[in-house]
Design a protein around this motif. Sequence first.
Motif, PDB file in Angstrom:
ATOM      1  N   LEU A  44      27.757  19.172  26.732  1.00  0.00           N
ATOM      2  CA  LEU A  44      27.711  18.013  25.843  1.00  0.00           C
ATOM      3  C   LEU A  44      27.245  18.425  24.451  1.00  0.00           C
ATOM      4  O   LEU A  44      27.814  17.991  23.435  1.00  0.00           O
ATOM      5  N   ALA A  45      26.214  19.272  24.391  1.00  0.00           N
ATOM      6  CA  ALA A  45      25.735  19.742  23.092  1.00  0.00           C
ATOM      7  C   ALA A  45      26.820  20.517  22.354  1.00  0.00           C
ATOM      8  O   ALA A  45      26.998  20.364  21.137  1.00  0.00           O
ATOM      9  N   THR A  46      27.574  21.340  23.093  1.00  0.00           N
ATOM     10  CA  THR A  46      28.665  22.095  22.478  1.00  0.00           C
ATOM     11  C   THR A  46      29.731  21.151  21.928  1.00  0.00           C
ATOM     12  O   THR A  46      30.252  21.342  20.825  1.00  0.00           O
ATOM     13  N   SER A  47      30.045  20.114  22.677  1.00  0.00           N
ATOM     14  CA  SER A  47      31.072  19.166  22.220  1.00  0.00           C
ATOM     15  C   SER A  47      30.622  18.443  20.958  1.00  0.00           C
ATOM     16  O   SER A  47      31.427  18.217  20.036  1.00  0.00           O
ATOM     17  N   ARG A  48      29.355  18.072  20.893  1.00  0.00           N
ATOM     18  CA  ARG A  48      28.843  17.366  19.720  1.00  0.00           C
ATOM     19  C   ARG A  48      28.811  18.296  18.509  1.00  0.00           C
ATOM     20  O   ARG A  48      29.076  17.891  17.378  1.00  0.00           O
ATOM     21  N   MET A  49      28.460  19.542  18.738  1.00  0.00           N
ATOM     22  CA  MET A  49      28.347  20.504  17.651  1.00  0.00           C
ATOM     23  C   MET A  49      29.701  20.791  17.016  1.00  0.00           C
ATOM     24  O   MET A  49      29.803  21.007  15.807  1.00  0.00           O
ATOM     25  N   THR A  50      30.752  20.798  17.831  1.00  0.00           N
ATOM     26  CA  THR A  50      32.085  21.152  17.335  1.00  0.00           C
ATOM     27  C   THR A  50      32.979  19.939  17.113  1.00  0.00           C
ATOM     28  O   THR A  50      34.126  20.097  16.692  1.00  0.00           O
ATOM     29  N   GLY A  51      32.483  18.736  17.417  1.00  0.00           N
ATOM     30  CA  GLY A  51      33.300  17.546  17.240  1.00  0.00           C
ATOM     31  C   GLY A  51      34.513  17.521  18.135  1.00  0.00           C
ATOM     32  O   GLY A  51      35.627  17.214  17.700  1.00  0.00           O
ATOM     33  N   ASP A  52      34.314  17.835  19.413  1.00  0.00           N
ATOM     34  CA  ASP A  52      35.413  17.943  20.383  1.00  0.00           C
ATOM     35  C   ASP A  52      35.346  16.753  21.340  1.00  0.00           C
ATOM     36  O   ASP A  52      34.602  16.780  22.322  1.00  0.00           O
ATOM     37  N   PRO A  53      36.107  15.663  21.094  1.00  0.00           N
ATOM     38  CA  PRO A  53      36.009  14.481  21.959  1.00  0.00           C
ATOM     39  C   PRO A  53      36.476  14.726  23.381  1.00  0.00           C
ATOM     40  O   PRO A  53      35.970  14.100  24.320  1.00  0.00           O
ATOM     41  N   ALA A  54      37.437  15.631  23.573  1.00  0.00           N
ATOM     42  CA  ALA A  54      37.917  15.915  24.931  1.00  0.00           C
ATOM     43  C   ALA A  54      36.811  16.556  25.764  1.00  0.00           C
ATOM     44  O   ALA A  54      36.594  16.185  26.927  1.00  0.00           O
ATOM     45  N   LEU A  55      36.116  17.513  25.178  1.00  0.00           N
ATOM     46  CA  LEU A  55      35.001  18.150  25.885  1.00  0.00           C
ATOM     47  C   LEU A  55      33.868  17.161  26.107  1.00  0.00           C
ATOM     48  O   LEU A  55      33.242  17.149  27.177  1.00  0.00           O
ATOM     49  N   GLU A  56      33.610  16.302  25.123  1.00  0.00           N
ATOM     50  CA  GLU A  56      32.553  15.290  25.275  1.00  0.00           C
ATOM     51  C   GLU A  56      32.868  14.337  26.421  1.00  0.00           C
ATOM     52  O   GLU A  56      32.003  14.021  27.246  1.00  0.00           O
ATOM     53  N   ALA A  57      34.113  13.883  26.491  1.00  0.00           N
ATOM     54  CA  ALA A  57      34.497  12.971  27.578  1.00  0.00           C
ATOM     55  C   ALA A  57      34.341  13.645  28.937  1.00  0.00           C
ATOM     56  O   ALA A  57      33.860  13.031  29.901  1.00  0.00           O
ATOM     57  N   HIS A  58      34.734  14.916  29.020  1.00  0.00           N
ATOM     58  CA  HIS A  58      34.613  15.650  30.282  1.00  0.00           C
ATOM     59  C   HIS A  58      33.142  15.803  30.686  1.00  0.00           C
ATOM     60  O   HIS A  58      32.776  15.604  31.851  1.00  0.00           O
ATOM     61  N   ALA A  59      32.292  16.160  29.721  1.00  0.00           N
ATOM     62  CA  ALA A  59      30.870  16.336  30.032  1.00  0.00           C
ATOM     63  C   ALA A  59      30.251  15.031  30.508  1.00  0.00           C
ATOM     64  O   ALA A  59      29.529  14.994  31.520  1.00  0.00           O
ATOM     65  N   PHE A  60      30.525  13.927  29.809  1.00  0.00           N
ATOM     66  CA  PHE A  60      29.968  12.637  30.218  1.00  0.00           C
ATOM     67  C   PHE A  60      30.532  12.200  31.575  1.00  0.00           C
ATOM     68  O   PHE A  60      29.839  11.573  32.380  1.00  0.00           O
ATOM     69  N   CYS A  61      31.800  12.521  31.836  1.00  0.00           N
ATOM     70  CA  CYS A  61      32.407  12.195  33.130  1.00  0.00           C
ATOM     71  C   CYS A  61      31.611  12.830  34.269  1.00  0.00           C
ATOM     72  O   CYS A  61      31.260  12.172  35.257  1.00  0.00           O
ATOM     73  N   ASN A  62      31.325  14.121  34.121  1.00  0.00           N
ATOM     74  CA  ASN A  62      30.592  14.809  35.179  1.00  0.00           C
ATOM     75  C   ASN A  62      29.132  14.377  35.235  1.00  0.00           C
ATOM     76  O   ASN A  62      28.521  14.334  36.308  1.00  0.00           O
ATOM     77  N   MET A  63      28.547  14.037  34.095  1.00  0.00           N
ATOM     78  CA  MET A  63      27.170  13.537  34.094  1.00  0.00           C
ATOM     79  C   MET A  63      27.077  12.199  34.830  1.00  0.00           C
ATOM     80  O   MET A  63      26.091  11.932  35.524  1.00  0.00           O
ATOM     81  N   ALA A  64      28.113  11.368  34.681  1.00  0.00           N
ATOM     82  CA  ALA A  64      28.126  10.094  35.401  1.00  0.00           C
ATOM     83  C   ALA A  64      28.185  10.326  36.907  1.00  0.00           C
ATOM     84  O   ALA A  64      27.481   9.668  37.693  1.00  0.00           O
ATOM     85  N   PHE A  65      29.020  11.258  37.330  1.00  0.00           N
ATOM     86  CA  PHE A  65      29.155  11.574  38.755  1.00  0.00           C
ATOM     87  C   PHE A  65      27.837  12.114  39.306  1.00  0.00           C
ATOM     88  O   PHE A  65      27.381  11.723  40.394  1.00  0.00           O
ATOM     89  N   LEU A  66      27.212  13.006  38.543  1.00  0.00           N
ATOM     90  CA  LEU A  66      25.934  13.575  38.972  1.00  0.00           C
ATOM     91  C   LEU A  66      24.866  12.497  39.069  1.00  0.00           C
ATOM     92  O   LEU A  66      24.100  12.455  40.041  1.00  0.00           O
ATOM     93  N   ALA A  67      24.788  11.611  38.073  1.00  0.00           N
ATOM     94  CA  ALA A  67      23.775  10.557  38.083  1.00  0.00           C
ATOM     95  C   ALA A  67      23.951   9.655  39.301  1.00  0.00           C
ATOM     96  O   ALA A  67      22.970   9.252  39.945  1.00  0.00           O
ATOM     97  N   ARG A  68      25.195   9.358  39.651  1.00  0.00           N
ATOM     98  CA  ARG A  68      25.432   8.543  40.851  1.00  0.00           C
ATOM     99  C   ARG A  68      24.911   9.235  42.095  1.00  0.00           C
ATOM    100  O   ARG A  68      24.209   8.644  42.918  1.00  0.00           O
ATOM    101  N   ASP A  69      25.240  10.527  42.235  1.00  0.00           N
ATOM    102  CA  ASP A  69      24.821  11.260  43.423  1.00  0.00           C
ATOM    103  C   ASP A  69      23.318  11.476  43.470  1.00  0.00           C
ATOM    104  O   ASP A  69      22.744  11.630  44.552  1.00  0.00           O
ATOM    105  N   ALA A  70      22.683  11.527  42.297  1.00  0.00           N
ATOM    106  CA  ALA A  70      21.241  11.771  42.237  1.00  0.00           C
ATOM    107  C   ALA A  70      20.439  10.479  42.363  1.00  0.00           C
ATOM    108  O   ALA A  70      19.211  10.511  42.239  1.00  0.00           O
ATOM    109  N   GLY A  71      21.124   9.352  42.590  1.00  0.00           N
ATOM    110  CA  GLY A  71      20.404   8.095  42.774  1.00  0.00           C
ATOM    111  C   GLY A  71      19.980   7.429  41.481  1.00  0.00           C
ATOM    112  O   GLY A  71      19.015   6.660  41.453  1.00  0.00           O
ATOM    113  N   ARG A  72      20.730   7.701  40.384  1.00  0.00           N
ATOM    114  CA  ARG A  72      20.435   7.063  39.100  1.00  0.00           C
ATOM    115  C   ARG A  72      21.676   6.272  38.664  1.00  0.00           C
ATOM    116  O   ARG A  72      22.366   6.633  37.711  1.00  0.00           O
ATOM    117  N   PRO A  73      21.970   5.163  39.354  1.00  0.00           N
ATOM    118  CA  PRO A  73      23.239   4.465  39.118  1.00  0.00           C
ATOM    119  C   PRO A  73      23.367   3.864  37.717  1.00  0.00           C
ATOM    120  O   PRO A  73      24.467   3.833  37.161  1.00  0.00           O
TER     121      PRO A  73
END
Length: 485
Positions: free
Chosen positions: A273-302
């Motif tokens: 996510l930091a890399t995506s923000r640093m380079t202004g890469d929306p595709a990478l940002e969307a991918h990072a947030f996508c996986n963070m959402a999945f992880l948060a769900r599995d970790a019990g942080r809905p």
Amino acid sequence: MTSSTVTSPRPDRPPRPNLAFRRLRGKRSPAEFAAAVRRAAREIGERVSCDARYIGRVEAGEIRCPNYAYERVFLHMFPGRTLTDLGFAPRSSVRGRRARADEEATGAHADRAPGTASETRRAREPYDTPDTHHPHHPYDPHDDNEESDVLRRAFMMSGATVAAASLGPLALAHDAVAAGRPPRRAGAGHAGALEEAVRRIRLLDDRHGADGLYRRAAAPLRTAYALLDAGATRQATADRLYAGAGELAISVGWLAHDSGRFDDARSHYAEALATSRMTGDPALEAHAFCNMAFLARDAGRPREAVRAAQAAQRAARSLGSARLLSLLALREAGGWAGLADRVGCEQALTRAQALFGQGPSDADPEWMTFYGEAELEGLEAQCWSTLGDWPRAARHARRAAALQDPHFTRNLALYSAELADDLARGGRPDEAAGAGMRVLDLLGEVQSSRIHTMLAGTARVLLPHRRASGVSAFLDRHASLPRTA
């Protein structure tokens, strides 16, 4: 046929698109066509790691002649046609060009390129012949000398092929990092090696799961960030390195996630996510947030899962991929389910289904090759399971398992494990045991802590039903599994 004409070896001329091959793809997306190539390969006993990016490279004209394995597969898929009918250049003409380029590079850089030009050529012949016209930068014999197909040597772990070692620029950079020597400035060959590392890790995860891969995949990631620190010869190369490093961080984060190392996964996703923000890469940002959402769900942080999925959708709006927005809506639905918000979950599921119905497009990210109808059904099954609607969850999980491409062995095991658990909790122990047995059949090839954990939960639910048909056999076989660390 214009697309099969051999282009002049002028360094300022871009590759000519392979329009004949593009026509053969028809209305299928690059990912769907790549899956068809893999199926055709299995029919004739070949093994090719074809994905959407490979199809894109062929259609863009970057691959002017396929390697022998791909040649056999393509001719099997389109009987009666020749390579030139498929839009490729004759192998002899491409080899002649390659030889001239190798000779020039060897003459100009004899102190940097051990071995003769013919030896270099023989080493490359098993793979797709590289084209000296790279779409990201002008031709440079220094970069061409470094360019190679990478990560071809597989190593063995726990009886299954679980990762690939670097061959070429990334291996050299890794050796330098391991020895404490900073690498030289990175060239296009390093960027290509990094992109190939991401691709192969994903393909291996599709088949074998994460447990055996995670620690091995951390070394290429360290090398990727060392290359970023060293700097690149061109801005275009630097952009590819940053994007590749971000995608590799996400891939390694997923391996940590799937093997139960949630803190490690969170750290890797944050790096991406930091890399995506640093380079202004929306595709990478969307991918990072996508996986963070999945992880948060599995970790019990809905609630965090919902917020991350919504952030991913904001980043993805400009990308033009309905399939990506569909997946992100499913990530949001998983968060709402974890909050026991049935209305919010159903609204997100409806959006996901409508967006999925718009079909694939060329704007779909390469990493989404796993996302088809089976994954849509599987993620919806998880939502209903979280909400406690076991019969509905089981219906979707059954569809997911039936629809899954056998190439994605890990997901086939995952959907079957989901089905077994939903059936067990829904009061159908005999059917649950049958589904559980199918998962056990796949565990010799798949190493995933997530699947092991799901199966252990199913076994606990089935314990009171030991006398039901098939349950005792499932419980005994599950109990004989080696304990995972």
